[in-house]
Scaffold this motif. Structure first.
Motif, PDB file in Angstrom:
ATOM      1  N   GLU A  81       0.834  -1.202   0.000  1.00 53.48           N
ATOM      2  CA  GLU A  81       0.000   0.000   0.000  1.00 53.48           C
ATOM      3  C   GLU A  81       0.871   1.255   0.000  1.00 53.48           C
ATOM      4  OE1 GLU A  81      -3.444   2.107   2.783  1.00 53.48           O
ATOM      5  OE2 GLU A  81      -2.998  -0.031   3.020  1.00 53.48           O
ATOM      6  N   ASP A  82       1.950   1.235   0.764  1.00 56.29           N
ATOM      7  CA  ASP A  82       2.857   2.386   0.812  1.00 56.29           C
ATOM      8  C   ASP A  82       3.514   2.622  -0.543  1.00 56.29           C
ATOM      9  OD1 ASP A  82       2.182   2.608   3.456  1.00 56.29           O
ATOM     10  OD2 ASP A  82       4.024   1.677   4.201  1.00 56.29           O
ATOM     11  N   VAL A  83       3.879   1.535  -1.216  1.00 54.90           N
ATOM     12  CA  VAL A  83       4.498   1.671  -2.537  1.00 54.90           C
ATOM     13  C   VAL A  83       3.511   2.281  -3.527  1.00 54.90           C
ATOM     14  CG1 VAL A  83       5.502   0.405  -4.480  1.00 54.90           C
ATOM     15  CG2 VAL A  83       6.167  -0.168  -2.135  1.00 54.90           C
ATOM     16  N   LYS A  84       2.246   1.901  -3.434  1.00 57.35           N
ATOM     17  CA  LYS A  84       1.235   2.501  -4.309  1.00 57.35           C
ATOM     18  C   LYS A  84       1.102   4.002  -4.061  1.00 57.35           C
ATOM     19  CE  LYS A  84      -1.568  -1.682  -4.919  1.00 57.35           C
ATOM     20  NZ  LYS A  84      -2.867  -2.361  -4.624  1.00 57.35           N
ATOM     21  N   LEU A  85       1.225   4.403  -2.798  1.00 56.99           N
ATOM     22  CA  LEU A  85       1.170   5.828  -2.477  1.00 56.99           C
ATOM     23  C   LEU A  85       2.363   6.566  -3.077  1.00 56.99           C
ATOM     24  CD1 LEU A  85       0.044   5.602   1.261  1.00 56.99           C
ATOM     25  CD2 LEU A  85      -1.330   6.468  -0.650  1.00 56.99           C
ATOM     26  N   LEU A  86       3.532   5.975  -2.977  1.00 54.67           N
ATOM     27  CA  LEU A  86       4.722   6.572  -3.585  1.00 54.67           C
ATOM     28  C   LEU A  86       4.518   6.785  -5.081  1.00 54.67           C
ATOM     29  CD1 LEU A  86       7.399   4.372  -1.811  1.00 54.67           C
ATOM     30  CD2 LEU A  86       7.299   6.861  -1.603  1.00 54.67           C
ATOM     31  N   TYR A 125      12.729   5.708  -3.011  1.00 55.36           N
ATOM     32  CA  TYR A 125      12.269   5.578  -1.631  1.00 55.36           C
ATOM     33  C   TYR A 125      13.463   5.219  -0.769  1.00 55.36           C
ATOM     34  CZ  TYR A 125       8.894   4.434   2.114  1.00 55.36           C
ATOM     35  OH  TYR A 125       8.145   4.425   3.281  1.00 55.36           O
ATOM     36  N   ARG A 126      13.754   6.091   0.179  1.00 55.58           N
ATOM     37  CA  ARG A 126      14.812   5.809   1.135  1.00 55.58           C
ATOM     38  C   ARG A 126      14.192   5.134   2.356  1.00 55.58           C
ATOM     39  NH1 ARG A 126      17.944   9.526   5.506  1.00 55.58           N
ATOM     40  NH2 ARG A 126      19.141   7.775   6.312  1.00 55.58           N
ATOM     41  N   PHE A 127      14.574   3.903   2.617  1.00 54.51           N
ATOM     42  CA  PHE A 127      14.082   3.189   3.795  1.00 54.51           C
ATOM     43  C   PHE A 127      15.261   2.486   4.452  1.00 54.51           C
ATOM     44  CE2 PHE A 127      13.960   0.122   0.376  1.00 54.51           C
ATOM     45  CZ  PHE A 127      14.374  -1.061   0.942  1.00 54.51           C
ATOM     46  N   SER A 128      15.085   2.106   5.704  1.00 53.80           N
ATOM     47  CA  SER A 128      16.170   1.424   6.405  1.00 53.80           C
ATOM     48  C   SER A 128      15.789  -0.016   6.698  1.00 53.80           C
ATOM     49  CB  SER A 128      16.520   2.152   7.713  1.00 53.80           C
ATOM     50  OG  SER A 128      15.525   1.973   8.694  1.00 53.80           O
ATOM     51  N   ILE A 136      11.753  -4.653  -1.956  1.00 48.92           N
ATOM     52  CA  ILE A 136      12.548  -4.069  -3.047  1.00 48.92           C
ATOM     53  C   ILE A 136      11.947  -4.416  -4.402  1.00 48.92           C
ATOM     54  CG2 ILE A 136      14.796  -4.190  -4.208  1.00 48.92           C
ATOM     55  CD1 ILE A 136      16.002  -4.516  -1.320  1.00 48.92           C
ATOM     56  N   ASN A 137      11.520  -5.651  -4.569  1.00 49.22           N
ATOM     57  CA  ASN A 137      10.886  -6.046  -5.826  1.00 49.22           C
ATOM     58  C   ASN A 137       9.614  -5.252  -6.085  1.00 49.22           C
ATOM     59  OD1 ASN A 137      12.855  -7.957  -6.399  1.00 49.22           O
ATOM     60  ND2 ASN A 137      11.722  -9.651  -5.481  1.00 49.22           N
ATOM     61  N   GLU A 138       8.847  -5.016  -5.031  1.00 49.49           N
ATOM     62  CA  GLU A 138       7.602  -4.236  -5.177  1.00 49.49           C
ATOM     63  C   GLU A 138       7.909  -2.816  -5.628  1.00 49.49           C
ATOM     64  OE1 GLU A 138       3.394  -4.000  -5.049  1.00 49.49           O
ATOM     65  OE2 GLU A 138       4.751  -5.723  -4.846  1.00 49.49           O
ATOM     66  N   LEU A 139       8.969  -2.230  -5.080  1.00 53.76           N
ATOM     67  CA  LEU A 139       9.361  -0.892  -5.512  1.00 53.76           C
ATOM     68  C   LEU A 139       9.701  -0.885  -6.998  1.00 53.76           C
ATOM     69  CD1 LEU A 139      11.602   0.133  -2.476  1.00 53.76           C
ATOM     70  CD2 LEU A 139       9.474   1.265  -3.156  1.00 53.76           C
ATOM     71  N   ASN A 174       6.943  -0.975  -9.466  1.00 49.10           N
ATOM     72  CA  ASN A 174       6.191   0.275  -9.558  1.00 49.10           C
ATOM     73  C   ASN A 174       7.062   1.444 -10.027  1.00 49.10           C
ATOM     74  OD1 ASN A 174       3.234   0.070  -8.281  1.00 49.10           O
ATOM     75  ND2 ASN A 174       4.585  -1.409  -7.282  1.00 49.10           N
ATOM     76  N   GLY A 175       8.233   1.132 -10.560  1.00 47.64           N
ATOM     77  CA  GLY A 175       9.086   2.157 -11.135  1.00 47.64           C
ATOM     78  C   GLY A 175       9.770   3.051 -10.120  1.00 47.64           C
ATOM     79  N   ILE A 176       9.995   2.532  -8.911  1.00 47.24           N
ATOM     80  CA  ILE A 176      10.586   3.322  -7.824  1.00 47.24           C
ATOM     81  C   ILE A 176      11.922   2.698  -7.427  1.00 47.24           C
ATOM     82  CG2 ILE A 176      10.266   4.131  -5.444  1.00 47.24           C
ATOM     83  CD1 ILE A 176       7.189   3.853  -6.076  1.00 47.24           C
ATOM     84  N   GLU A 177      12.926   3.523  -7.320  1.00 45.80           N
ATOM     85  CA  GLU A 177      14.273   3.061  -6.992  1.00 45.80           C
ATOM     86  C   GLU A 177      14.461   2.967  -5.477  1.00 45.80           C
ATOM     87  OE1 GLU A 177      18.886   4.425  -8.022  1.00 45.80           O
ATOM     88  OE2 GLU A 177      17.269   5.912  -8.045  1.00 45.80           O
TER      89      GLU A 177
END
Length: 489
Positions: A85-90, A98-101, A128-131, A134-137
Motif C-alpha cells: 500500500e505504501d508503494v502505491k502511495l509513492l 524511496y529511502r528506507f532502512s 525491493i521487488n515491489e518498488l 512500480n518504477g521506484i528506486e
C-alpha cells in the motif's frame, strides 16, 4: 590572520547572497525527488517471525515515561504488513525513489552473523521487488538507530567490537540486496544516534557522562569506513553501486555582531565533526582544541575526544561517493560570556537559539529559516570541494492536519534555496528526499508530532492512510519538474 580574513570574506558573501531574491522555478534535468522512512519508526511487527529485540524495543518497553505520549513502535505504521500500500502511495504521488532502512534485528536476531533470518531477508527482497515493479528506486540505509539489544548489552557503540559486528551485518546486506540496490547509506545521523549515550531522549538512553557521545562517534566513523572499504573491494566491481553516510547538519546564521568565528565553530561541532574526517581527514582542529581545553578543565588527563592514528585518518578519508545531507532547521550562534571567566558550560563554548520571528512547527527544535539551508549548501561546496549532494532528509512537523499549508510553505521555501544553490551557486545537488512519506513514531515525541505527507490513523488497528494537501502539491511539483506556489486557502 589570513585564514580569519578568508572566513570573514566568505561569510560576508553568504550574508549578501541570502539578502537577495531570486526566482529559479525549474529543477535541473535529471534531478530526482524521493521520500524517506525508517524501520523502527514505521514497520511495527516488532516481534513477528524471528526478529530480535532491538534497543528501541527495549527502551520504549522499559521506560515508557521517556516518551512524551508513552507510546512505542510495536505497531507504528504497520508498514511491515502494508508495504504494498505504501508503494502505491509513492507511485501515486510520483516519487522516483524511496529511502528506507533495514532493521538489523530483523536480519540478525542476536546481532551476530551466525544466525541469519531467512524471513527477514525475504521480507526486504519482496519490498525491493515491489518498488521496482512500480518504477521506484530503492535507496537503502543499513542502520537507522535500531540495533539488536544483545549488542547493546555488550556496550553497543561504546564498544569498539561494534565496528566488526556492523561490518559482518553489512556484508550480509551487500550480499543479499546489493545485486538489486544501487545506492546505500551505511549509518543515519551519527550525531543523533550517539546522543543516546549522552541523554535519555533517544535509545539506548544511556547518559554516560561526558564521554559516551564521543566514543560512539569515533566508533561509528570507523564502522562506516570499514563497511565502505568492504563494499569498494568486494562488491562494487560487480554491483557498481554508491555508498555514503547520512550526516545531520543544522544551518546557522550570524548574530548581530557578525561573529564568524562562532559560526565556524558551530558548523565544525555539528556537521564537521563527522564530515571533516571523511572529506578532509581527522577531526576539525577547533573541535580537537576545544575538547582538549574543556577536558583539562574538568580534570581529565587526556581529551574526551579519542585520537585517530595516522593509519585511521587515511583509512577514513574519502569513504563516501556522495554527501548524504539531513537538514531541518537553523540556529543563531554566539559565544558563551562565561568563557571569558574560564567557565566552560559546553564543549563548543557557544550559546544557540532561534529567532522568535522564524515560523515555528509542532517540534520545539524546528523553526523555519530557509536561508540557513542555502548557507549550509554553499558551505559544504566551499569546504569539501563541491561534492555531489543528496538531500536525504528534509521536512516539517505539524499536528497531523490534512490541509497542511505550513508544510507546503516550508517545502517551497527550502526548495527555492536549493534551486538557487544549484542554478546560481554551482552546488552539485541531484536528489531531494522528503521526510517523510508517512506520519510515524518520532522518538521521544512519540506520535504527538507529524512529518508525513500522508496521514496515518494511529487510533485505528488498520492504520488507514490518507493523502494530505502536501501530497497533491508534491505530485504537481514532480509532475511539472517545477516549483509550485502554496495553494490558496
Amino acid at each position: 590572520m589570513k585564514e580569519l580574513l578568508i572566513i570573514v570574506i566568505s561569510y560576508t558573501i553568504v550574508s549578501h547572497v541570502c539578502c537577495c531574491d531570486f526566482e529559479y522555478p525549474t529543477f535541473p534535468d535529471g534531478f530526482k525527488f524521493g521520500a524517506a522512512i525508517s524501520s523502527y519508526q514505521s514497520e511495527g511487527a516488532w516481534n513477528v517471525s524471528d526478529k530480535g529485540v532491538n534497543d528501541f524495543d527495549h527502551w520504549t518497553h522499559t521506560c515508557p515515561e521517556c516518551i512524551g505520549d508513552r507510546s512505542n513502535g510495536d505497531i507504528a505504521c504497520d508498514s511491515y504488513h502494508k508495504y504494498k500500500e505504501d508503494v502505491k502511495l509513492l507511485r501515486k504521488i510520483g516519487f522516483k525513489f524511496y529511502r528506507f532502512s533495514i532493521s538489523w534485528a530483523r536480519i540478525l536476531p542476536s546481532g551476530l552473523a551466525n544466525n541469519v533470518s531467512k524471513d527477514g531477508i525475504m521480507y526486504y527482497k519482496n519490498f525491493i521487488n515491489e518498488l521496482y515493479m512500480n518504477g521506484i528506486e530503492p535507496l537503502v540505509t543499513l542502520y537507522h538507530f535500531d540495533h539488536p539489544q544483545g549488542l547493546e548489552d555488550m556496550g553497543g557503540w561504546t564498544n569498539e567490537l561494534m565496528t566488526q559486528w556492523f561490518v559482518d551485518y553489512a556484508n550480509i546486506i551487500f550480499t543479499e540486496f546489493g545485486p538489486s540496490v544501487r545506492i546505500f547509506i551505511t549509518i543515519n545521523e551519527p550525531s543523533t544516534l550517539c546522543t543516546g549515550y549522552q541523554a535519555t531522549y533517544v535509545a539506548p538512553s544511556k547518559p554516560l557522562g561526558d564521554v559516551g557521545y564521543y566514543l560512539c562517534m569515533h566508533n561509528v566513523l570507523k564502522a562506516h569506513a570499514m563497511a565502505y572499504h568492504l563494499y569498494d573491494k568486494k562488491f562494487r566491481p560487480s554491483q557498481h553501486g554508491l555508498i555514503s553516510i547520512a550526516i545531520a547538519c543544522d544551518g546557522y546564521t550570524l548574530n548581530e555582531n557578525n561573529d564568524v568565528v562562532s559560526a565556524e565553530t558551530y558548523f565544525e561541532f555539528t556537521c564537521g565533526i563527522m564530515a571533516h574526517p571523511i572529506f578532509i581527514g581527522d577531526y576539525p582542529a577547533i573541535v580537537k582544541e576545544r575538547l582538549a581545553l574543556v577536558s583539562k578543565s574538568q580534570g581529565y588527563t587526556v581529551s574526551r575526544l579519542p585520537t585517530f592514528s595516522p593509519e585511521w585518518i587515511s583509512y577514513i578519508k574519502g569513504t563516501v561517493d556522495y554527501f548524504a545531507l539531513n537538514h531541518y532547521t537553523s540556529n543563531l550562534v554566539s559565544p558563551d560570556p562565561d568563557e571569558l571567566h574560564g567557565i566552560h558550560n559546553s564543549d563548543s563554548g557557544l550559546l544557540t537559539n532561534q529567532h522568535p520571528s522564524w515560523p515555528n512547527s509542532s517540534s520545539f527544535w524546528l523553526r523555519v529559516y530557509p536561508d540557513g539551508f542555502g548557507n549550509l549548501l554553499r558551505k559544504i561546496k566551499t569546504d569539501y570541494n563541491n561534492p555531489e549532494i543528496y538531500v536525504t532528509e528534509n521536512g516539517f512537523s505539524d499536528y497531523g492536519e490534512l490541509q497542511d499549508y505550513d508544510r507546503i510553505n516550508y517545502f517551497r521555501l527550502y526548495l527555492k534555496e536549493l534551486i538557487i544553490a544549484v542554478t546560481r551557486d554551482g552546488c552539485r545537488i541531484s536528489r531531494y528526499t522528503v521526510w517523510s512519506l508517512l506520519d510515524n513514531w518520532q522518538l521521544a515525541a512519540g506520535y504527538a508530532v507529524s512529518f508525513g505527507v500522508v496521514k496515518v490513523d494511529f487510533n485505528s488497528p488498520n492504520r488507514e492512510r490518507t493523502l494530505k494537501l502536501s501530497a497533491a502539491w508534491w505530485a504537481d511539483v514532480i509532475g511539472t519538474h517545477t516549483l509550485q506556489d502554496v495553494p490558496s486557502k
